[in-house]
Design a protein around this motif. Structure first.
Motif, PDB file in Angstrom:
ATOM      1  N   ALA A   1      -6.551   3.034   0.945  1.00 56.26           N
ATOM      2  CA  ALA A   1      -5.904   4.310   0.430  1.00 56.26           C
ATOM      3  C   ALA A   1      -5.022   4.013  -0.829  1.00 56.26           C
ATOM      4  CB  ALA A   1      -5.020   4.743   1.128  1.00 56.26           C
ATOM      5  N   LEU A   2      -4.470   2.860  -0.805  1.00 49.70           N
ATOM      6  CA  LEU A   2      -3.530   2.449  -2.144  1.00 49.70           C
ATOM      7  C   LEU A   2      -4.365   2.028  -3.284  1.00 49.70           C
ATOM      8  CD1 LEU A   2      -0.578   0.536  -0.348  1.00 49.70           C
ATOM      9  CD2 LEU A   2      -0.624   2.981  -1.384  1.00 49.70           C
ATOM     10  N   THR A   3      -5.606   1.396  -2.858  1.00 50.50           N
ATOM     11  CA  THR A   3      -6.425   1.028  -3.973  1.00 50.50           C
ATOM     12  C   THR A   3      -7.155   2.149  -4.540  1.00 50.50           C
ATOM     13  OG1 THR A   3      -7.229  -0.920  -2.751  1.00 50.50           O
ATOM     14  CG2 THR A   3      -8.837  -0.178  -4.538  1.00 50.50           C
ATOM     15  N   GLN A   4      -7.184   3.482  -4.123  1.00 47.70           N
ATOM     16  CA  GLN A   4      -7.698   4.495  -4.514  1.00 47.70           C
ATOM     17  C   GLN A   4      -6.891   5.261  -5.832  1.00 47.70           C
ATOM     18  OE1 GLN A   4     -11.142   5.698  -3.486  1.00 47.70           O
ATOM     19  NE2 GLN A   4     -10.881   6.825  -5.353  1.00 47.70           N
ATOM     20  N   VAL A   5      -5.659   4.839  -5.448  1.00 50.76           N
ATOM     21  CA  VAL A   5      -4.664   5.693  -6.337  1.00 50.76           C
ATOM     22  C   VAL A   5      -3.844   4.832  -7.194  1.00 50.76           C
ATOM     23  CG1 VAL A   5      -4.251   7.717  -4.790  1.00 50.76           C
ATOM     24  CG2 VAL A   5      -2.944   5.754  -4.331  1.00 50.76           C
TER      25      VAL A   5
ATOM     26  N   ARG B   1       8.469  -1.312   2.166  1.00 47.95           N
ATOM     27  CA  ARG B   1       8.669   0.019   1.497  1.00 47.95           C
ATOM     28  C   ARG B   1       7.901   1.030   1.978  1.00 47.95           C
ATOM     29  NH1 ARG B   1       9.837  -4.717  -0.795  1.00 47.95           N
ATOM     30  NH2 ARG B   1      11.432  -4.898  -2.442  1.00 47.95           N
ATOM     31  N   MET B   2       7.354   1.027   3.099  1.00 50.27           N
ATOM     32  CA  MET B   2       6.721   1.815   3.864  1.00 50.27           C
ATOM     33  C   MET B   2       7.571   2.491   4.735  1.00 50.27           C
ATOM     34  SD  MET B   2       2.583   0.623   3.669  1.00 50.27           S
ATOM     35  CE  MET B   2       1.849   2.232   3.847  1.00 50.27           C
ATOM     36  N   LYS B   3       7.158   3.872   5.096  1.00 48.71           N
ATOM     37  CA  LYS B   3       7.850   4.529   6.065  1.00 48.71           C
ATOM     38  C   LYS B   3       7.349   3.745   7.429  1.00 48.71           C
ATOM     39  CE  LYS B   3       8.370   9.133   8.107  1.00 48.71           C
ATOM     40  NZ  LYS B   3       7.987  10.673   8.067  1.00 48.71           N
ATOM     41  N   GLY B   4       8.524   3.123   8.132  1.00 45.48           N
ATOM     42  CA  GLY B   4       8.374   2.875   9.673  1.00 45.48           C
ATOM     43  C   GLY B   4       8.055   1.150   9.269  1.00 45.48           C
TER      44      GLY B   4
ATOM     45  N   LYS C   1       8.028   3.967  -0.705  1.00 48.14           N
ATOM     46  CA  LYS C   1       9.164   4.222  -1.591  1.00 48.14           C
ATOM     47  C   LYS C   1       9.708   3.163  -2.564  1.00 48.14           C
ATOM     48  CE  LYS C   1      12.936   6.709  -2.716  1.00 48.14           C
ATOM     49  NZ  LYS C   1      12.653   7.867  -3.666  1.00 48.14           N
ATOM     50  N   ILE C   2       9.245   3.544  -3.780  1.00 48.41           N
ATOM     51  CA  ILE C   2       9.281   2.639  -4.535  1.00 48.41           C
ATOM     52  C   ILE C   2      10.811   2.832  -5.446  1.00 48.41           C
ATOM     53  CG2 ILE C   2       8.442   1.602  -6.982  1.00 48.41           C
ATOM     54  CD1 ILE C   2       7.152   0.686  -4.208  1.00 48.41           C
TER      55      ILE C   2
ATOM     56  N   ASP D   1       4.584   5.116  -5.769  1.00 50.42           N
ATOM     57  CA  ASP D   1       5.638   5.954  -5.267  1.00 50.42           C
ATOM     58  C   ASP D   1       5.131   7.203  -4.306  1.00 50.42           C
ATOM     59  OD1 ASP D   1       8.306   6.115  -4.494  1.00 50.42           O
ATOM     60  OD2 ASP D   1       8.676   7.232  -6.236  1.00 50.42           O
ATOM     61  N   GLY D   2       5.553   7.200  -3.236  1.00 56.62           N
ATOM     62  CA  GLY D   2       5.129   8.549  -2.255  1.00 56.62           C
ATOM     63  C   GLY D   2       3.584   8.485  -1.718  1.00 56.62           C
TER      64      GLY D   2
END
Length: 202
Positions: free
Chosen positions: A166-170, A152-155, A129-130, A123-124
């Motif tokens: 990037a999402l894999t990293q977090v 669920r992503m901006k745009g 946006k979850i 989330d974020g």
């Protein structure tokens, strides 16, 4: 040194999978140094349906990993049964390299389903946006996991090349492990592979 050579189908996984494997090394408390070769990207249909293509890329992966390394094949299940597809793919790959350590892991249904499994931690991130209802969904249910993330992503835009690493990293690995059977399969193959390599087995 432990060398890993991966075969993937997507541009995003070329960058994402090495990141994920390095995170797994820390999470699974593996302290020896690993060398992850740049993944080999294949066209899924040709790789699965043309024996000469399968042989060519498996042998290339073996050359990159070395005789005592690990070949990890990671594909998306899409509409196939991930268990059956993994078993069949591994059996075929082993005909070319019967003594090499090879794993076939099939993400059900896509790599991005692992993001759905760990949605609370994302989330974020990258404009995601979850909400609470998103946390109740079975991560293996959405046929288009990329689309689920994108909506669920901006745009309403998800780009695997930029967003997947990037999402894999977090992403929270514990959540992915608890909620995704195919992610647990990846972790099990990691554990089995490095216990075997550490013991000197192929």
């Amino acid at each position: 040194m432990k060398r890993i050579s991966c075969i993937v189908e997507g541009h995003g996984e070329v960058s994402s999978l090495p990141l994920l494997l390095r995170r797994l090394a820390v999470w699974r408390s593996y302290t020896d140094w690993i060398d992850i070769e740049r993944p080999i990207r294949v066209k899924r249909d040709r790789f699965l349906n043309r024996e000469e293509e399968l042989r060519r890329f498996v042998l290339l992966a073996a050359e990159k990993s070395g005789p005592n390394g690990w070949i990890l094949i990671l594909l998306d299940a899409d509409d196939d049964c991930p268990v059956d597809l993994a078993k069949d793919l591994l059996k075929r790959a082993k005909t070319f390299l019967p003594n090499h350590r090879i794993s076939a892991v099939i993400a059900n249904r896509e790599y991005e389903s692992w993001f759905i499994a760990s949605a609370a931690s994302l989330d974020g991130a990258r404009g995601l946006k979850i909400d609470a209802t998103d946390l109740t969904i079975d991560p293996d249910t959405p046929r288009d996991a990329k689309g689920w993330i994108g909506r669920r992503m901006k745009g309403n835009s998800y780009g695997p090349t930029a967003d997947q690493p990037a999402l894999t990293q977090v992403m929270d690995l514990n959540s992915a492990y608890e909620r995704s059977r195919s992610f647990r399969k990846l972790c099990a193959e990691w554990d089995l592979t490095f216990s075997k390599i550490s013991d000197g087995a192929a």
